[in-house]
Motif scaffolding. Structure first.
Motif, mmCIF file in Angstrom:
data_model
loop_
_atom_site.group_PDB
_atom_site.id
_atom_site.type_symbol
_atom_site.label_atom_id
_atom_site.label_comp_id
_atom_site.label_asym_id
_atom_site.label_seq_id
_atom_site.Cartn_x
_atom_site.Cartn_y
_atom_site.Cartn_z
ATOM 1 N N ILE A 49 9.127 -9.966 -2.376
ATOM 2 C CA ILE A 49 9.454 -8.558 -2.129
ATOM 3 C C ILE A 49 9.757 -8.416 -0.642
ATOM 4 C CG2 ILE A 49 8.627 -6.177 -2.171
ATOM 5 C CD1 ILE A 49 6.692 -6.991 -4.381
ATOM 6 N N LEU B 107 3.931 5.823 10.626
ATOM 7 C CA LEU B 107 2.940 5.571 11.664
ATOM 8 C C LEU B 107 3.365 6.133 13.011
ATOM 9 C CD1 LEU B 107 1.835 1.916 10.858
ATOM 10 C CD2 LEU B 107 0.516 4.010 10.561
ATOM 11 N N VAL C 123 6.716 -9.996 1.182
ATOM 12 C CA VAL C 123 5.745 -10.802 0.462
ATOM 13 C C VAL C 123 6.446 -12.112 0.141
ATOM 14 C CG1 VAL C 123 4.314 -11.031 -1.595
ATOM 15 C CG2 VAL C 123 4.623 -8.792 -0.535
ATOM 16 N N PHE D 130 16.543 -4.117 0.502
ATOM 17 C CA PHE D 130 15.393 -4.399 -0.354
ATOM 18 C C PHE D 130 15.711 -5.641 -1.164
ATOM 19 C CE2 PHE D 130 13.461 -3.974 -4.595
ATOM 20 C CZ PHE D 130 12.123 -3.902 -4.253
ATOM 21 N N VAL E 215 1.633 -12.453 2.563
ATOM 22 C CA VAL E 215 2.102 -11.106 2.830
ATOM 23 C C VAL E 215 2.469 -10.974 4.297
ATOM 24 C CG1 VAL E 215 1.491 -8.670 2.765
ATOM 25 C CG2 VAL E 215 0.628 -10.218 1.008
ATOM 26 N N PHE F 188 7.986 2.690 9.495
ATOM 27 C CA PHE F 188 7.388 2.428 8.204
ATOM 28 C C PHE F 188 6.099 3.214 8.004
ATOM 29 C CE2 PHE F 188 6.361 -0.743 4.880
ATOM 30 C CZ PHE F 188 7.610 -0.802 4.304
ATOM 31 N N ALA F 189 6.025 3.900 6.857
ATOM 32 C CA ALA F 189 4.818 4.615 6.466
ATOM 33 C C ALA F 189 4.456 5.746 7.428
ATOM 34 C CB ALA F 189 3.630 3.663 6.314
ATOM 35 N N PHE G 239 8.896 -5.547 6.025
ATOM 36 C CA PHE G 239 7.743 -5.835 5.179
ATOM 37 C C PHE G 239 8.167 -6.915 4.189
ATOM 38 C CE2 PHE G 239 5.579 -5.421 1.135
ATOM 39 C CZ PHE G 239 4.256 -5.420 1.511
ATOM 40 N N LEU H 204 11.442 -5.611 2.377
ATOM 41 C CA LEU H 204 12.001 -4.303 2.702
ATOM 42 C C LEU H 204 12.275 -4.283 4.198
ATOM 43 C CD1 LEU H 204 12.714 -1.493 1.579
ATOM 44 C CD2 LEU H 204 10.370 -0.805 2.043
ATOM 45 N N LEU I 158 -4.828 -9.506 3.353
ATOM 46 C CA LEU I 158 -3.994 -9.566 2.163
ATOM 47 C C LEU I 158 -3.779 -11.008 1.709
ATOM 48 C CD1 LEU I 158 -1.323 -6.887 3.116
ATOM 49 C CD2 LEU I 158 -3.247 -6.618 1.559
#
Lengths: 761, 238
Positions: free
Chosen positions: A357, A216, A344, A393, A309, A213-214, A342, A359, A301
């Motif tokens: 949300i 990293l 929320v 998702f 979150v 993710f992202a 991930f 993912l 968060l």
């Protein structure tokens, strides 16, 4: 073939040992490490020695070369090009000695690995007395492959690279030909193509993602990987089904000398790695990683609002059994898993917890690989791998989307590397089979789409290389078929290259066709779609100016046709920021064409204690989406990308490094006005000239400091990697306020003091 | 997307008035059709509410295009409301509110009427507001059609005086049949752009007074799920 195709080697055990007693100052021997190029991977151990005068760099003819391993000795003489080559040798450590001709005797020890070729370079000096300097060779020379020039960096260099957290694939983002991705996330934008146009392999077997993710971290522990092959374009027929570049993670084929391992803890993750040698011919290794970005971010968060979150968290694990076969080959079984999530979490109307949300991305793969010497210079590589993949998702109250393929890959390749011989060949099959299930049911993105089809993508390829003096001619052909249920497509891709020169100066050129099939989703909607293709041409010049300084420059031009365009308003699993528009909402069609051209260059200085390079890319990437439309800039067109980095050892086990980057901002389309939709109570943008504006240039500096403490049985090291050290607020993505009256750009992540400690034994 | 999500979450949870509810320039707030759904070629009334916070005397042009051409009507709002008599039909209905002298409302180009985005691309952001909506087409008899919701209870004007820039006044409405309430204000602002109306037609919208000592005009648009709309307008003294 491509001067800027780079290879990153990653093994502690494989650092060749230079001449420990006899090397003259400034004239180190160099050993090019094993196996990155596929044809070479399959080869029996071959040793090639190159001898050049340390002062003039001229080839030295007539020197004696003795290669010794135990009772075995091979005696050779260098030819007019200063070369001497052996046939297949027994794997293991060999001592190579060069003597005669008035030069001082030079000695080096190299590790020959089954299925690999190793090149050793000597730069002796006339009548110079040996000194007592002992040093380690960090950068090894370019390998003599028929089609791809490769550069090898040691694992030490990767680990200490500023700004990358020592990640093996993020290091690739520093190389020429790679544009900077927005927000520094895990995308590789290679030679003006989109992230989805590039492919990732593990030992030649495709894997669904390469970054967590992202961006990293890479999904496979770098200590399992011997090298990362980065092929930005114009590669050989071994790789296909893609228009962009290829990243091939290649696991080590060497047994560890002894049991070892480490535990590392840094800002983002904890890693444990152990490898245990079992007997003389077996080894087990295990790696596990778990991020805790969620633990750091969640309190922040969650304190800001009502929703709970669950920030990004990932883990991965690999378990591997590696065995040497009695015939000198290898057999290995590798299990790898990766999981990213991930969420929320909020409450629905009944005050029950629900995922607002979510993912999720995961895959589990079992890979079996066998490499065997077939004799007469031929070898065979067999890989079978497969397992489930998932990307899903969810968005409350009822939006859901997923892609769940189950893919099994089969590759078998027989090869004979050209080495120093007259000819080489490669013949292989590359088959992917399985099933594809997907559903896109997110109301804001249109009607529900569902697919459940079998997959079969067989391919075959053949390639031959002929050496005529200093020239190597390579021609190959790859044929691909893709079948998704009732839909079938095919592609024939011829490719050719030529390589001229010796060890110090090499000129290269290539031309070939590359094809990429549409996705299952696209053909489900438009069965008449065909494969997109790209004709790629490149020329390059590699020059080794001194034993520690070399340069490469390459020019390339790609012509893309039949690109699949349309439906940009449909839900997609974005690996980066979603497009901001204007969007092509028409049906899918093979109407897109494109032009990409550019020049890439790298200058690299490498000594026993330091490494520095300057990489530059000047390019242009253009697209015409629909017939009759004007040509426009590609969304990731970055005309100038510069990366300068350096790292050096200091006394008392200190090391310091820095990386500076400059990149032209991505183009974007300005919003010139807006329309208020009274039914949706939301503004819709009115766009101006497509890609008529650019984001400001990106400028960033990273600084890294390392310190190591060595004890009797273990070593402790610590680092501080100050990313974006100047806290530059670079604009990464353009955004707008709610009514599009003002630009509201998304800026880069502020200064990140990434730090970590590592204990190794 | 991955990195943007936490940022969005943080932004959505800020205290104070929502920027989205503040009307700084001419803005089409609502276009109420009466009846809310119409048959083809059936006459109906369209009431446009165009906020004009700078009091420049914005004018309104309404049009709809079909294969035969575009029908336009121009009007000068009275107290920010302009009423048009139209004929029913499918397709988007366009409402353009402009400060005087900015848009050529006398003789708009046909190409601009058919492609309003191209017109907007030539107009400035300030002093112009283009809105669109679709009036639902129906074949039901008039007697069986739903009607626009009606505001049966609204806050007293004194209630607005209870608001401060830091402590909002809770504006309670009763609008049977409405599903959502959207708040707009020329100064200060509502806490959220939209609030759900409960099953009894009751909704409360927190409203913050402006920081400066200024008057504010408030607009609350109530919608049902069938195309029905009604608008409440209130004033807050300085």
């Amino acid at each position: 073939m491509l001067p800027l195709t780079l290879l990153i080697g990653l093994s502690f055990a494989q650092t060749p040992v230079g001449p420990s007693e006899s090397a003259p100052p400034g004239a180190p021997a160099e050993a090019s490490e094993t196996a990155p190029e596929p044809a070479e991977v399959l080869a029996a151990p071959v040793l090639e020695v190159i001898v050049r005068d340390a002062d003039t760099l001229a080839p030295v003819e007539g020197l004696s070369v003795l290669a010794t391993r135990g009772e075995i000795t091979r005696s050779l003489l260098t030819d007019a090009e200063g070369r001497a080559s052996t046939d297949a040798l027994e794997p293991g450590p060999w001592t190579v000695e060069v003597l005669g001709g008035g030069y001082g005797t030079e000695t080096a020890t190299v590790e020959l690995v089954a299925g690999t070729a190793t090149e050793v370079k000597f730069f002796p000096t006339l009548a110079v007395a040996p000194d007592d300097l002992a040093f380690e060779i960090d950068v090894v020379g370019k390998r003599l492959t028929p089609e791809v020039t490769e550069r090898v960096l040691t694992s030490e260099e990767i680990r200490y690279l500023p700004g990358t957290n020592g990640d093996v694939v993020r290091a690739v983002q520093n190389l020429p030909g790679v544009a900077r991705p927005p927000l520094n996330i895990g995308q590789l934008l290679i030679r003006g193509t989109a992230p989805e146009d590039s492919a990732y392999y593990l030992d030649g077997t495709s894997i669904p993602i390469v970054f967590h993710f992202a961006g990293l971290s890479t999904v496979v522990n770098g200590d399992l990987i011997e090298e990362v092959g980065f092929l930005p374009g114009s590669y050989g027929v071994r790789y296909g089904r893609t228009l962009g570049g290829v990243v091939d993670l290649r696991t080590t084929v060497k047994l560890p000398e002894a049991s070892n391992g480490y535990v590392s803890v840094d800002l983002f993750q904890t890693t444990a790695f152990v490898q245990q040698r079992i007997g003389s011919s077996n080894a087990l290794s295990f790696s596990g990683r778990r991020s805790y970005v969620d633990a750091l971010l969640n309190p922040i968060l969650n304190g800001a609002g009502d929703a709970a979150v669950r920030a990004p968290r990932y883990y991965d694990g690999q378990l591997r059994w590696l065995a040497e076969t009695p015939t000198g080959g290898t057999f290995d079984l590798l299990w790898l898993s990766s999981d990213d999530r991930f969420r929320v979490v909020g409450q629905d109307a009944d005050e029950q917890d629900e995922v607002q949300i979510g993912l999720t991305t995961w895959f589990h793969k079992l890979r079996l690989q066998s490499r065997e010497d077939l004799g007469a210079g031929f070898s065979n590589e067999l890989s079978i791998g497969g397992g489930p993949e998932n990307q899903s998702f969810a968005i409350a109250p009822d939006g859901e989307a997923f892609e769940r393929p189950f893919r099994v890959s089969f590759r078998d390749e027989v090869a004979k590397p050209v080495g120093s011989g007259l000819w080489g060949a490669r013949l292989g099959v590359d088959v992917i089979g399985g099933s594809w299930k997907s559903e896109y049911d997110v109301p804001a993105f249109g009607v529900r789409e569902v697919a459940d089809v079998p997959l079969l993508l067989p391919a075959g390829y053949a390639e031959g290389t002929l050496r005529t003096g200093p020239v190597r001619w390579t021609g190959g052909l790859r044929g691909d078929v893709a079948s998704y249920g009732p839909w079938t497509g095919s592609a024939i891709d011829p490719r050719a290259s030529v390589r001229i020169g010796d060890a110090a100066t090499v000129f290269e050129g290539s031309y070939g066709r590359y094809s990429q099939f549409p996705t299952v989703r696209q053909v489900e909607e438009r069965p008449e779609l065909e494969a997109a293709s790209s004709w790629q041409a490149s020329v390059g010049w590699e020059q080794r100016w001194t034993p520690v300084f070399d340069t490469e420059i390459a020019g390339y031009a790609n012509r893309l046709t039949d690109l699949v365009v349309g439906r940009e308003d449909a839900f997609r699993f974005f690996s980066g920021p979603p497009p901001t528009g204007p969007l092509d909402t028409g049906p899918y069609a093979n109407e897109g064409v494109g032009r990409i051209y550019g020049v890439e260059a790298i200058a690299k200085l490498t000594t026993d204690r330091s490494a520095a390079w300057l990489a530059a890319t000047v390019s242009r990437s253009l697209r015409t989406d629909r017939e009759g439309e004007d040509e426009a800039l590609f969304e990731y067109d970055q005309p100038v990308v510069l990366t300068a980095l350096g790292t050096t050892e200091l006394p008392k086990d200190w090391r310091i490094g820095a990386r500076g980057r400059y990149g032209t901002g991505n183009p974007y389309t300005e919003v010139v006005n807006r329309i208020y939709d009274l039914d949706a109570r939301a503004y819709e943008p009115v766009f101006g000239e497509r890609d008529g504006a650019r984001l400001p240039p990106f400028v960033s500096l990273d600084v890294r400091v390392d310190k190591a403490w060595t004890f009797d049985n273990w070593e402790l090291s610590a680092y501080l990697d100050l990313q974006n050290a100047t806290n530059a607020q670079n604009v990464e993505v353009m955004s707008w306020n709610f009514d599009y009256s003002e630009e509201d750009p998304v800026t880069s992540i502020p200064i990140v003091p990434a730090f970590g400690v590592r204990g190794a034994w | 997307m991955s990195r943007a999500l936490p940022l969005l979450i943080l932004a959505a949870c800020a205290d104070g008035p929502s920027e989205e509810t503040l009307v700084r320039d001419v803005q089409v707030i609502a276009a109420v059709a009466d009846p809310p759904s119409v048959a083809a070629d059936e006459p109906y009334t369209l009431t446009v509410t165009a906020a004009d916070p700078l009091d420049r005397g914005a004018e309104v042009l309404v049009w709809r295009c079909d294969d035969a051409g575009c029908d336009t009507q121009r009007g000068a709002p009275d107290d920010e409301q302009a009423v048009f008599d139209l004929l029913g039909g499918g397709g988007p209905l366009w409402v353009l509110a402009c400060d005087p002298g900015i848009c050529d409302l006398d003789d708009p180009r046909p190409a601009h009427l058919r492609d309003p985005a191209s017109w907007m691309a030539e107009l400035p952001l300030e002093g112009v507001s283009l809105a669109t909506r679709e009036v639902p087409v129906t074949t039901e008899p008039v007697a069986e059609r739903p009607t626009n919701p009606v505001v049966v209870r609204a806050p007293e004007a004194t209630r607005l005086g209870e608001a401060s820039p830091k402590e909002p006044a809770a504006l309670r409405f009763t609008v049977p049949g409405a599903e959502r309430a959207w708040g707009y204000s020329t100064a200060g602002g509502f806490e959220m752009p939209v609030e759900d109306v409960d099953s009894e037609g009751v909704v409360t919208l927190p409203w913050y007074a402006p920081k400066e000592d200024a008057a504010a005009r408030l607009y609350v648009v109530f919608e049902d799920d069938l195309g029905g709309v009604t608008v409440w307008v209130g004033e807050s003294a300085p």
